[in-house]
Design an enzyme around this catalytic site. Structure first.
Site, PDB file in Angstrom:
ATOM      1  N   ASN A  11       9.886   0.465   2.947  1.00  0.00           N
ATOM      2  CA  ASN A  11       8.642   0.664   2.205  1.00  0.00           C
ATOM      3  C   ASN A  11       7.985   1.921   2.777  1.00  0.00           C
ATOM      4  O   ASN A  11       7.375   1.872   3.835  1.00  0.00           O
ATOM      5  CB  ASN A  11       7.756  -0.573   2.397  1.00  0.00           C
ATOM      6  CG  ASN A  11       6.374  -0.410   1.783  1.00  0.00           C
ATOM      7  OD1 ASN A  11       6.118   0.550   1.050  1.00  0.00           O
ATOM      8  ND2 ASN A  11       5.489  -1.339   2.091  1.00  0.00           N
ATOM      9  N   TRP A  12       8.139   3.024   2.066  1.00  0.00           N
ATOM     10  CA  TRP A  12       7.637   4.308   2.595  1.00  0.00           C
ATOM     11  C   TRP A  12       6.112   4.385   2.516  1.00  0.00           C
ATOM     12  O   TRP A  12       5.513   5.286   3.087  1.00  0.00           O
ATOM     13  CB  TRP A  12       8.250   5.483   1.835  1.00  0.00           C
ATOM     14  CG  TRP A  12       9.734   5.617   2.007  1.00  0.00           C
ATOM     15  CD1 TRP A  12      10.566   4.782   2.715  1.00  0.00           C
ATOM     16  CD2 TRP A  12      10.579   6.653   1.469  1.00  0.00           C
ATOM     17  NE1 TRP A  12      11.858   5.243   2.652  1.00  0.00           N
ATOM     18  CE2 TRP A  12      11.902   6.381   1.893  1.00  0.00           C
ATOM     19  CE3 TRP A  12      10.345   7.767   0.661  1.00  0.00           C
ATOM     20  CZ2 TRP A  12      12.976   7.194   1.542  1.00  0.00           C
ATOM     21  CZ3 TRP A  12      11.417   8.579   0.306  1.00  0.00           C
ATOM     22  CH2 TRP A  12      12.718   8.295   0.753  1.00  0.00           C
ATOM     23  N   LYS A  13       5.494   3.491   1.776  1.00  0.00           N
ATOM     24  CA  LYS A  13       4.035   3.510   1.582  1.00  0.00           C
ATOM     25  C   LYS A  13       3.608   4.900   1.080  1.00  0.00           C
ATOM     26  O   LYS A  13       4.355   5.526   0.339  1.00  0.00           O
ATOM     27  CB  LYS A  13       3.320   3.083   2.865  1.00  0.00           C
ATOM     28  CG  LYS A  13       3.858   1.753   3.403  1.00  0.00           C
ATOM     29  CD  LYS A  13       3.022   1.138   4.479  1.00  0.00           C
ATOM     30  CE  LYS A  13       3.651  -0.181   4.904  1.00  0.00           C
ATOM     31  NZ  LYS A  13       2.849  -0.916   5.874  1.00  0.00           N
ATOM     32  N   HIS A  99       1.976  -6.620  -1.999  1.00  0.00           N
ATOM     33  CA  HIS A  99       1.922  -6.238  -0.585  1.00  0.00           C
ATOM     34  C   HIS A  99       0.495  -6.466  -0.082  1.00  0.00           C
ATOM     35  O   HIS A  99      -0.472  -6.286  -0.826  1.00  0.00           O
ATOM     36  CB  HIS A  99       2.321  -4.766  -0.413  1.00  0.00           C
ATOM     37  CG  HIS A  99       2.494  -4.382   1.017  1.00  0.00           C
ATOM     38  ND1 HIS A  99       1.427  -4.075   1.817  1.00  0.00           N
ATOM     39  CD2 HIS A  99       3.595  -4.305   1.794  1.00  0.00           C
ATOM     40  CE1 HIS A  99       1.881  -3.821   3.044  1.00  0.00           C
ATOM     41  NE2 HIS A  99       3.190  -3.935   3.055  1.00  0.00           N
ATOM     42  N   GLU A 101      -1.379  -4.752   1.644  1.00  0.00           N
ATOM     43  CA  GLU A 101      -2.272  -3.589   1.501  1.00  0.00           C
ATOM     44  C   GLU A 101      -2.817  -3.503   0.076  1.00  0.00           C
ATOM     45  O   GLU A 101      -3.952  -3.069  -0.133  1.00  0.00           O
ATOM     46  CB  GLU A 101      -1.521  -2.310   1.919  1.00  0.00           C
ATOM     47  CG  GLU A 101      -1.364  -2.265   3.435  1.00  0.00           C
ATOM     48  CD  GLU A 101      -0.136  -1.524   3.940  1.00  0.00           C
ATOM     49  OE1 GLU A 101       0.492  -0.777   3.169  1.00  0.00           O
ATOM     50  OE2 GLU A 101       0.189  -1.715   5.136  1.00  0.00           O
ATOM     51  N   GLU A 169       5.307 -11.274   5.443  1.00  0.00           N
ATOM     52  CA  GLU A 169       4.760 -10.231   6.296  1.00  0.00           C
ATOM     53  C   GLU A 169       3.409 -10.688   6.842  1.00  0.00           C
ATOM     54  O   GLU A 169       2.379 -10.559   6.153  1.00  0.00           O
ATOM     55  CB  GLU A 169       4.560  -8.936   5.498  1.00  0.00           C
ATOM     56  CG  GLU A 169       5.835  -8.369   4.932  1.00  0.00           C
ATOM     57  CD  GLU A 169       5.700  -6.890   4.621  1.00  0.00           C
ATOM     58  OE1 GLU A 169       6.507  -6.118   5.132  1.00  0.00           O
ATOM     59  OE2 GLU A 169       4.779  -6.502   3.894  1.00  0.00           O
ATOM     60  N   GLY A 175       2.276  -2.673  10.930  1.00  0.00           N
ATOM     61  CA  GLY A 175       1.848  -1.383  11.466  1.00  0.00           C
ATOM     62  C   GLY A 175       1.105  -1.489  12.785  1.00  0.00           C
ATOM     63  O   GLY A 175       0.473  -0.534  13.232  1.00  0.00           O
ATOM     64  N   SER A 213       6.249  -4.554  11.687  1.00  0.00           N
ATOM     65  CA  SER A 213       6.678  -3.894  12.926  1.00  0.00           C
ATOM     66  C   SER A 213       8.145  -4.155  13.289  1.00  0.00           C
ATOM     67  O   SER A 213       8.482  -4.275  14.463  1.00  0.00           O
ATOM     68  CB  SER A 213       5.754  -4.278  14.086  1.00  0.00           C
ATOM     69  OG  SER A 213       4.428  -3.816  13.830  1.00  0.00           O
ATOM     70  N   GLY A 235       6.884   1.633   8.836  1.00  0.00           N
ATOM     71  CA  GLY A 235       6.954   2.812   9.708  1.00  0.00           C
ATOM     72  C   GLY A 235       8.363   3.226  10.098  1.00  0.00           C
ATOM     73  O   GLY A 235       8.719   4.411  10.011  1.00  0.00           O
TER      74      GLY A 235
HETATM   75  P1  PGA Z   1       5.513  -1.866   9.272  1.00  0.00           P
HETATM   76  O1  PGA Z   1       5.171  -2.215   7.742  1.00  0.00           O
HETATM   77  O2  PGA Z   1       7.010  -1.994   9.428  1.00  0.00           O
HETATM   78  O3  PGA Z   1       5.053  -0.449   9.465  1.00  0.00           O
HETATM   79  O4  PGA Z   1       4.792  -2.842  10.122  1.00  0.00           O
HETATM   80  C1  PGA Z   1       5.844  -3.232   7.058  1.00  0.00           C
HETATM   81  C2  PGA Z   1       5.299  -3.358   5.665  1.00  0.00           C
HETATM   82  O5  PGA Z   1       4.074  -3.312   5.486  1.00  0.00           O
HETATM   83  O6  PGA Z   1       6.055  -3.530   4.684  1.00  0.00           O
END
Ligand code: PGA
Length: 251
Positions: A11-13, A99, A101, A169, A175, A213, A235
């Site tokens: 997931n490059w966000k 997600h 976010e 998640e 993150g 993470s 990340g």
């Molecule tokens: P992260 O994000 O690996 O940077 O913790 C995971 C995600 O939100 O899909």
């Protein structure tokens, strides 16, 4: 027990410009092409503007493409939205939905996530539906009930193991560098599998990913946990070497 092939999803966000995205995706596609038979499927989910160029660059390779969100509508007067049809047109086979976010930044409800998943399914896309509790909810002993509620509300009618993947998640692990312990992950994934069994006839075949993470140093331990069928990586998916090392930890 149902055979579930691991899925390693990046997931490059909101990261990367065209040149970065092309480098990253081409490097991964090259590694996959050169690796022969591997015990995992690999997916990248770039930001919308990169879908077409990245899709072109990886065409014909085993690397799959996905969106990070989609509308629940197919087309029309919906400024700023992107429909599942458009994702399909760009070469996507998957879309991440719900997600944390998006749930937090855009107020997405379970019902909206379910509507989006239904629209994605109608276009033949696999919906990766994200669930997970906040730290306060975990501390209050509500992690399992929160996740059960999100699952019940976010799974659309018609969901099955071929068109749906679940990503667990925990919000506090995204993150932050904090990961859930293997015991916590084992317990939650067993709980998710049991909850899926109440809604789906083929729950045993649904892939349930862990995210939060995930990195090369903890991937082998997490991917070995029962009922963990892959990872949703933020990340660490932005560096080809790290993302590849996470996939290589799959047995
Ligand atoms: P992260 O994000 O690996 O940077 O913790 C995971 C995600 O939100 O899909």
């Amino acid at each position: 027990m149902a055979e579930r092939r691991k899925l390693i999803a990046g997931n490059w966000k909101m990261n990367g410009l065209k040149a970065d995205g092309l480098d990253l995706a081409s490097s991964l596609a090259g590694r996959l092409n050169g690796a022969g038979a591997v015990p995992f499927d690999m997916l990248v989910c770039p930001p919308f503007p990169l879908l077409f160029p990245v899709g072109e660059a990886i065409k014909g390779s085993p690397l799959a493409l996905g969106g990070q969100d989609c509308s629940f509508k197919t087309s029309g007067a919906h400024t700023g939205d992107v429909s599942p049809v458009m994702l399909k047109d760009a070469g996507c086979a998957f879309v991440i939905l719900g997600h944390s976010e998006r749930r937090a930044d855009h107020g997405e409800s379970d019902a909206l996530v379910a509507a989006k998943a239904k629209a994605a399914h109608a276009e033949g896309l696999v919906a990766i539906i994200c669930v997970g509790e906040t730290e306060a909810q975990r501390d209050a002993g509500q992690a399992e009930s929160v996740v059960a509620g999100q699952l019940a509300g976010s799974l659309p009618e018609g969901a099955n193991a071929s068109n749906t993947v679940i990503a667990y998640e925990p919000v506090w692990a995204i993150g932050t560098g904090k990961t859930a312990t293997p015991d916590d992950v084992r317990a939650m994934h067993a709980h998710i599998r049991a909850e899926l069994g109440k809604a789906l006839s083929d729950a045993g075949a649904v892939r349930v990913l862990y995210g939060g993470s995930v990195k090369p140093s903890n991937a082998a331990e997490l991917m070995a946990v029962e009922n963990v069928d892959g990872a949703l990586v933020g990340g660490a998916s932005l560096k080809a070497e790290d993302f590849w090392a996470i996939a290589a930890a799959c047995r």
